[in-house]
Design a protein around this motif. Structure first.
Motif, PDB file in Angstrom:
ATOM      1  N   UNK A  16     -15.925  -3.070  15.356  1.00 13.69           N
ATOM      2  CA  UNK A  16     -15.899  -3.662  14.008  1.00 13.69           C
ATOM      3  C   UNK A  16     -15.702  -5.172  14.053  1.00 13.69           C
ATOM      4  N   UNK A  29     -11.645   0.777  20.908  1.00 10.63           N
ATOM      5  CA  UNK A  29     -13.118   0.740  20.838  1.00 10.63           C
ATOM      6  C   UNK A  29     -13.563   0.419  19.408  1.00 10.63           C
ATOM      7  N   UNK A  30     -12.913   1.062  18.414  1.00  4.06           N
ATOM      8  CA  UNK A  30     -13.266   0.807  17.009  1.00  4.06           C
ATOM      9  C   UNK A  30     -12.977  -0.636  16.635  1.00  4.06           C
ATOM     10  N   UNK A  62      -7.958   3.516   4.828  1.00  5.28           N
ATOM     11  CA  UNK A  62      -7.408   3.125   6.136  1.00  5.28           C
ATOM     12  C   UNK A  62      -7.152   4.368   6.981  1.00  5.28           C
ATOM     13  N   UNK A 112       0.835  -1.206   0.000  1.00  4.23           N
ATOM     14  CA  UNK A 112       0.000   0.000   0.000  1.00  4.23           C
ATOM     15  C   UNK A 112       0.867   1.252   0.000  1.00  4.23           C
ATOM     16  N   UNK A 155     -13.092  -6.759  15.109  1.00  3.05           N
ATOM     17  CA  UNK A 155     -11.755  -7.099  14.657  1.00  3.05           C
ATOM     18  C   UNK A 155     -10.913  -7.745  15.761  1.00  3.05           C
ATOM     19  N   UNK A 178      -8.201  -5.825   7.883  1.00  5.12           N
ATOM     20  CA  UNK A 178      -8.756  -4.625   7.255  1.00  5.12           C
ATOM     21  C   UNK A 178      -7.965  -3.383   7.626  1.00  5.12           C
ATOM     22  N   UNK A 179      -7.299  -3.440   8.785  1.00  9.84           N
ATOM     23  CA  UNK A 179      -6.549  -2.274   9.233  1.00  9.84           C
ATOM     24  C   UNK A 179      -5.086  -2.308   8.855  1.00  9.84           C
ATOM     25  N   UNK A 184      -9.041   4.591  10.371  1.00  7.01           N
ATOM     26  CA  UNK A 184      -8.208   4.260  11.534  1.00  7.01           C
ATOM     27  C   UNK A 184      -7.352   5.407  12.040  1.00  7.01           C
ATOM     28  N   UNK A 236      -3.682  -1.845   5.853  1.00  5.21           N
ATOM     29  CA  UNK A 236      -3.321  -1.243   4.565  1.00  5.21           C
ATOM     30  C   UNK A 236      -2.867   0.207   4.692  1.00  5.21           C
ATOM     31  N   UNK A 237      -2.264   0.541   5.822  1.00  7.91           N
ATOM     32  CA  UNK A 237      -1.752   1.888   5.994  1.00  7.91           C
ATOM     33  C   UNK A 237      -0.693   2.202   4.957  1.00  7.91           C
ATOM     34  N   UNK A 238      -0.708   3.445   4.425  1.00  8.71           N
ATOM     35  CA  UNK A 238       0.262   3.782   3.383  1.00  8.71           C
ATOM     36  C   UNK A 238       1.050   5.033   3.656  1.00  8.71           C
ATOM     37  N   UNK A 239       0.897   5.580   4.856  1.00  9.05           N
ATOM     38  CA  UNK A 239       1.575   6.846   5.144  1.00  9.05           C
ATOM     39  C   UNK A 239       2.574   6.663   6.277  1.00  9.05           C
ATOM     40  N   UNK A 246      -6.604   2.279  -0.976  1.00  9.08           N
ATOM     41  CA  UNK A 246      -6.542   1.468   0.261  1.00  9.08           C
ATOM     42  C   UNK A 246      -5.946   2.245   1.428  1.00  9.08           C
ATOM     43  N   UNK A 247      -4.842   2.959   1.162  1.00  7.45           N
ATOM     44  CA  UNK A 247      -4.186   3.716   2.225  1.00  7.45           C
ATOM     45  C   UNK A 247      -5.074   4.861   2.694  1.00  7.45           C
ATOM     46  N   UNK A 283     -11.130   9.181  11.783  1.00  8.94           N
ATOM     47  CA  UNK A 283     -12.301   8.857  12.591  1.00  8.94           C
ATOM     48  C   UNK A 283     -11.901   8.570  14.043  1.00  8.94           C
ATOM     49  N   UNK A 284     -10.819   7.794  14.203  1.00  6.55           N
ATOM     50  CA  UNK A 284     -10.379   7.402  15.559  1.00  6.55           C
ATOM     51  C   UNK A 284     -10.020   8.628  16.382  1.00  6.55           C
ATOM     52  N   UNK A 323      -4.495   3.591  -6.787  1.00  2.00           N
ATOM     53  CA  UNK A 323      -3.315   3.160  -6.030  1.00  2.00           C
ATOM     54  C   UNK A 323      -3.362   3.689  -4.593  1.00  2.00           C
ATOM     55  N   UNK A 352      -9.168   3.810  19.341  1.00  2.93           N
ATOM     56  CA  UNK A 352      -8.739   2.790  18.380  1.00  2.93           C
ATOM     57  C   UNK A 352      -9.177   1.416  18.860  1.00  2.93           C
TER      58      UNK A 352
END
Lengths: 288, 316
Positions: A146, A141-142, B42, A101, A148, A156-157, B46, A159-162, B38-39, B49-50, B35, A139
């Protein structure tokens, strides 16, 4: 043919300074060596002998505790092998989706002009510089809301990309000659072909380094399974939980054996990829 | 004029319908967003919203009523009552202790160590691996070894007691007086970390010609380190120091493994973690986190601004 080692010439002052620091590093390393010797030697003692004899004494009766690790070491219903499986599973699933990702995200930012491009970089910068410690409870709680927690849905969690890797990969993608892509377009390839078949193979060494570091980090990490997957304890969480529960009744030599066995995979991985890690890892400057 | 027009046309290369300007492709926003999607999703769920929910939680009781009691409780415990430190006040002091140790001592040592390794001190390959080894081990590993070494019946207390240097066997990690100090000592013991790797990587990119020219001019190691190496790797250093400051109220050590937060060794981040683990109040831990963020945010951006002013952008 022997490689000729170039002798590094230093001035007198440099020699004194380097020799002093060398002595300091030797003493510093010796503290680690003593600690490791202490642990490894005591892995060959029985539990009772460990308590009653000097901790630096050699074993009077040599005991093979490493076998006991695989049969007696159990946390939350999971034996050592099952915990290893959980660790490998969490390490791989925690690294691979995130890495792909991040690579995709960084490639899009580095190589494409699109609406919201500046916002993407701003998001990344904010995430790097803005630490929000209070988000832990929300976090959690979510995660629970969900479904999870203790579930495959945790993927599902993943796929972080940053983050820091995004910045490093942006720099990397910008450094690759776009002529490769142009040639592919001329040959009739589309954007996906350029990204997946031309660019990604060139990024494999760097992504491999990130994967190795992510795997080692996942292998040694206890927090994730401790909070979110307690039914599927990783080996790192298992080590903590075992010593937290057993306290005074702990079979310490057996526990030491578990520590030694658990350390082996990360050490082997790091030794194998040490040079690659050093070549590919440089934190870039924050801009903006 | 013709030449500049030709240059502009060459920059905007057209390959069929494809437009590439200065190495960036124009006209494929859908693919780029596919591309990123997905990121981005997320991040929305995560992170955004969180954090939004975290703010809401800090103002809500468990039954959903709005309240300021969480903030009041946090402030009360930070400030303390009847002249005694509150629990969070002690945690704040411990956090700041860890921060100063990690930020000024540990981080600096990592950069200096990287310099000596870069200059190929005797045994540099061995030290590069061996000193980094604690980072490859699970948190429990070295912490357990350390606990056993300094235990009341451990080899260090044994030795000091037998030599007559101490008259009683101290339970160092089970004492309000010594536990925090020994925890900080542990942090110093395992201080070599990723910052050493990053600094070493940055130094490896420094052009050798610059250093050779300086050596011909007779610079000392100190002059080389301060006037050449540090400015040339200033980008990496400013990143590391800014990022280090970004989480200064998150600073901590191996509290979980050494003392479990007992004997006045808690830090703010450990307290929040322990609230989650033990099912404690989400409202108070969220409130504490929000207050920590409000303090850290301006400090971080100020340091980033100062770093940009004093460290020039260096490219080579």
């Amino acid at each position: 043919m022997k490689k000729h080692k170039e002798k590094i010439k230093r001035s007198r002052g440099e020699q004194i300074l380097f020799n002093c620091f060398f002595v300091f590093l030797c003493i510093f390393s010796a503290t680690y060596a003593i600690a490791y010797f202490f642990v490894i030697m005591n892995t060959f003692k029985g539990a009772f002998e460990y308590i009653i004899t000097s901790k630096f004494a050699f074993p009077k009766e040599w005991v093979w505790n490493y076998g006991k690790v695989f049969t007696s070491f159990e946390v939350n219903g999971s034996g050592y092998f099952r915990m290893c499986f959980h660790s490998i599973w969490f390490s791989v699933t925690g690294s691979v989706p995130s890495l792909l990702s991040t690579a995709a995200c960084a490639y899009a930012y580095a190589r494409y002009k699109f609406p919201g491009r500046k916002a993407i970089f701003a998001i990344n910068l904010i995430m790097l510089t803005l630490s929000l410690p209070g988000s832990g409870p929300a976090y959690y709680k979510l995660f629970c809301d969900l479904g999870m927690k203790n579930s495959w849905r945790y993927l599902l969690g993943c796929f972080g990309g940053f983050g820091g890797q995004f910045i490093i990969l942006v720099g990397f993608w910008k450094g690759i000659d776009w002529a490769y892509g142009e040639a592919t377009f001329i040959d009739g390839g589309n954007d996906w072909t350029v990204f997946w078949k031309v660019m990604m193979p060139q990024a494999m060494p760097m992504l491999g380094v990130f994967f190795v570091l992510g795997f080692i980090n996942g292998w040694n990490s206890h927090e994730f399974t401790m909070l979110y997957m307690p039914k599927y304890p990783s080996i790192a969480f298992g080590l903590y939980e075992y010593q937290a529960r057993m306290q005074r009744s702990m079979d310490t030599p057996m526990y030491f054996s578990a520590l030694v066995v658990t350390s082996v995979p990360s050490i082997i991985l790091y030794i194998s990829f040490q040079d690659l890690i050093l070549q590919n890892l440089t934190a870039g400057a924050l801009k903006g | 004029m013709m030449f500049s027009k030709l240059q502009t046309a060459l920059k905007k290369k057209k390959t069929g319908a494809i437009r590439i300007e200065n190495g960036i492709k124009v006209g494929s926003p859908i693919f780029a967003w596919l591309l990123i999607l997905p990121a981005f999703i997320t991040w929305l769920v995560f992170w955004l919203y969180v954090n939004f929910d975290s703010i809401i939680l800090s103002f809500q009781k468990s039954n959903g009523d709005w309240t300021l009691q969480h903030y009041q409780w946090v402030i009360q415990n930070l400030v303390g009552t009847n002249g005694e430190d509150g629990m969070l006040g002690i945690a704040l002091k411990n956090t700041l202790t860890y921060f100063f140790v990690n930020y000024f001592i540990v981080q600096t040592f990592n950069v200096v160590l990287a310099y000596f390794l870069y200059k190929k001190i005797k045994g540099y390959k061995f030290f590069r691996f061996f000193l980094y080894l604690p980072n490859l081990l699970a948190g429990a590993t070295l912490a357990t070894i350390y606990k056993q070494l300094i235990a009341y019946n451990g080899p260090i207390i044994d030795m000091l007691y037998n030599w007559g240097w101490i008259t009683e066997r101290y339970q160092l990690l089970y004492s309000d007086r010594y536990a925090m100090t020994l925890s900080v000592v542990y942090s110093l013991w395992v201080c070599v970390g990723a910052n050493m790797i990053y600094s070493l990587g940055a130094m490896a990119r420094v052009p050798q010609e610059v250093l050779e020219a300086a050596q011909l001019d007779g610079v000392t190691p100190w002059q080389e380190f301060v006037h050449l190496i540090l400015p040339l790797i200033s980008g990496t250093l400013s990143t590391l120091y800014v990022l280090g400051l970004a989480g200064f109220l998150n600073a901590g050590g191996a509290t979980l493994f050494l003392t479990n937060g007992n004997y006045n060794t808690q830090t703010l981040s450990f307290w929040i973690f322990w609230q989650i683990y033990t099912g404690g109040s989400t409202g108070t831990s969220s409130a504490l986190g929000i207050m920590m963020t409000l303090v850290m945010l301006p400090v971080t951006y100020f340091v980033k601004w100062v770093a940009a002013k004093i460290s020039p952008e260096v490219t080579y």
